[in-house]
Structure formats: structure tokens, C-alpha cells
Design an enzyme around this catalytic site. Structure first.
Site, mmCIF file in Angstrom:
data_model
loop_
_atom_site.group_PDB
_atom_site.id
_atom_site.type_symbol
_atom_site.label_atom_id
_atom_site.label_comp_id
_atom_site.label_asym_id
_atom_site.label_seq_id
_atom_site.Cartn_x
_atom_site.Cartn_y
_atom_site.Cartn_z
ATOM 1 N N TYR A 164 0.801 -1.220 0.000
ATOM 2 C CA TYR A 164 0.000 0.000 0.000
ATOM 3 C C TYR A 164 0.838 1.276 0.000
ATOM 4 O O TYR A 164 0.293 2.374 -0.092
ATOM 5 C CB TYR A 164 -0.917 0.032 1.234
ATOM 6 C CG TYR A 164 -1.937 -1.067 1.285
ATOM 7 C CD1 TYR A 164 -3.006 -1.096 0.381
ATOM 8 C CD2 TYR A 164 -1.855 -2.084 2.238
ATOM 9 C CE1 TYR A 164 -3.955 -2.114 0.422
ATOM 10 C CE2 TYR A 164 -2.804 -3.098 2.286
ATOM 11 C CZ TYR A 164 -3.845 -3.106 1.380
ATOM 12 O OH TYR A 164 -4.783 -4.105 1.428
ATOM 13 N N HIS A 219 -4.359 6.250 -1.362
ATOM 14 C CA HIS A 219 -4.948 6.258 -0.021
ATOM 15 C C HIS A 219 -3.893 6.516 1.054
ATOM 16 O O HIS A 219 -4.264 6.785 2.197
ATOM 17 C CB HIS A 219 -5.616 4.902 0.229
ATOM 18 C CG HIS A 219 -7.015 4.999 0.758
ATOM 19 N ND1 HIS A 219 -7.770 6.164 0.781
ATOM 20 C CD2 HIS A 219 -7.829 4.044 1.307
ATOM 21 C CE1 HIS A 219 -8.958 5.915 1.298
ATOM 22 N NE2 HIS A 219 -9.021 4.652 1.633
ATOM 23 N N TYR A 263 -5.319 -0.146 9.636
ATOM 24 C CA TYR A 263 -5.983 -0.046 8.344
ATOM 25 C C TYR A 263 -6.971 1.119 8.376
ATOM 26 O O TYR A 263 -7.462 1.534 9.427
ATOM 27 C CB TYR A 263 -6.668 -1.354 7.918
ATOM 28 C CG TYR A 263 -5.667 -2.417 7.550
ATOM 29 C CD1 TYR A 263 -5.094 -2.467 6.282
ATOM 30 C CD2 TYR A 263 -5.256 -3.357 8.496
ATOM 31 C CE1 TYR A 263 -4.145 -3.422 5.952
ATOM 32 C CE2 TYR A 263 -4.306 -4.323 8.176
ATOM 33 C CZ TYR A 263 -3.757 -4.339 6.908
ATOM 34 O OH TYR A 263 -2.810 -5.278 6.592
ATOM 35 N N ASN A 321 -10.035 1.851 7.669
ATOM 36 C CA ASN A 321 -11.399 1.845 8.213
ATOM 37 C C ASN A 321 -11.458 1.847 9.735
ATOM 38 O O ASN A 321 -12.527 2.065 10.305
ATOM 39 C CB ASN A 321 -12.178 0.633 7.675
ATOM 40 C CG ASN A 321 -12.453 0.738 6.194
ATOM 41 O OD1 ASN A 321 -12.096 1.709 5.553
ATOM 42 N ND2 ASN A 321 -13.089 -0.279 5.645
#
Length: 199
Positions: free
Chosen positions: A19, A24, A67, A69
Site C-alpha cells: 500500500y 490512499h 488499516y 477503516n
């Protein structure tokens, strides 16, 4: 030296090398660049599920490892542990509503559909905290939102990305020394001040 306006600065993203350079993870990228400039490194803080770098100027830079969320879990834990309030907090996030290279500061506001900000708001019980949104361009036709924000920046975007990271740093410095109202006036919008290459 006066105390910084924001003592806890949190960049949102997802942990793991897969990532690292995705859209993001702009929040992580801004903090990584800042810590590197200050000669600091992030260390893992297991109890608060995050990585921390402490700066000589007084800021604590935090990257939640929960993460996106569940970002609010780490943010709430740090505020409680440091005995800080939401007025001490600045959150850095990606924003698909802004073109790459543009930033937008706000002293409070809605999540705008961003899952990381939704989590922070849920765990803090308020949306009255400062945030710095960094543009990653709109979702292209035919792309799902999740696919776009988890995609990597293209090589031809790297210069603009690097410039935006530096602009974000200048905006945060302005917040710390002159307040967020001055910084919003100076850095929000397409005609914002941009960094120079002068040394």
C-alpha cells in the site's frame, strides 16, 4: 519557542509495502517526508496500534497501523494517552474531490465519505477537529472508488505528488506558527502558495 497549535498530527493510510505508494496513503507519505527531513524515524507502538515519530518542536507524528477503516481506534487512544483534546489534533488524508497537487485545510467538517475520517469521527464522537486533505484526482470513468484509491501513483505524477507533499508541510508549518485561519487563506485553492526549489 512557542508550543505548536497541533500537538498530535495523524496521517491516515494502510500498513504494508503493498500500500506504500497508493493514493490512499498520502497521509503516510506526508509524515514520512516530514520525519525524514527532521532526521527522525517512526517506531512501532504496539499498545496503540500505530507508528510514532516525536519531533524536537513538540509534535507527535502518528501513522495508525489499524488499516484505514479503523483509523479512529489509534487516534482516540493517542488523545487519551497524551491527555489531549480534539483541538490538539490535525488529520492528513487523501481526497478524490481535489486534483493531484491541491490541498485543502479545514478546522472541522464532515467526513465527505472518507472511511478514515468516518472512523475518526465515530471514535471521537465529533467532527470538530482539523484536517488537511491532499488531492489524488477524481475517480476515472469505469473505475470503482476502492480500486482508484488503492492504485499506485503513475511515474508521470511523481513530481506533482512530491510538490504537494512539500506544500502540505508548508501549510502545517503555517498552522503551527500563525494558526489555521491564516493557513487556509494562504494554501487552500488552486492559487495556493507552492514550494520553490531555492535552497
Amino acid at each position: 519557542m512557542s508550543a505548536p497549535t497541533y500537538k498530535l498530527i495523524v496521517g491516515l493510510g494502510n500498513p504494508g509495502p503493498e500500500y506504500l505508494f497508493t493514493r490512499h496513503n498520502v497521509g503516510f507519505l506526508v509524515l514520512d517526508a516530514w520525519a525524514s527531513e527532521e532526521g527522525e524515524v517512526f517506531r512501532q507502538e504496539r499498545d496503540r496500534s500505530s507508528q510514532l515519530a516525536s519531533l524536537a518542536s513538540g509534535e507527535r507524528l502518528v501513522k495508525p497501523m489499524t488499516y484505514m477503516n479503523e483509523s479512529g481506534v489509534a487516534v482516540a487512544a493517542w488523545l487519551e494517552w497524551l491527555k489531549l483534546t480534539v483541538s490538539d489534533l490535525l488529520v492528513i488524508v487523501d481526497d478524490v474531490a481535489l486534483p493531484l497537487g491541491q490541498i485543502r485545510l479545514r478546522s472541522e467538517g464532515s467526513s465527505g465519505g472518507h472511511n478514515g475520517l468516518k472512523s475518526v469521527e465515530s471514535h471521537l464522537g465529533t467532527d470538530r477537529y482539523a484536517r488537511l486533505r491532499c488531492g489524488v484526482d477524481a475517480v476515472p470513468p469505469g473505475w470503482a472508488l476502492e480500486r482508484w484509491v488503492l492504485s499506485r501513483f503513475h511515474p508521470e505524477e511523481e513530481d506533482k505528488l512530491g510538490q504537494m507533499i512539500q506544500t502540505a508541510r508548508l501549510a502545517i508549518e503555517c498552522c503551527q506558527s500563525e494558526g489555521i485561519a491564516v493557513a487556509m487563506n494562504r494554501f487552500n485553492g488552486p492559487n495556493a502558495i507552492e514550494p520553490t526549489n531555492d535552497k
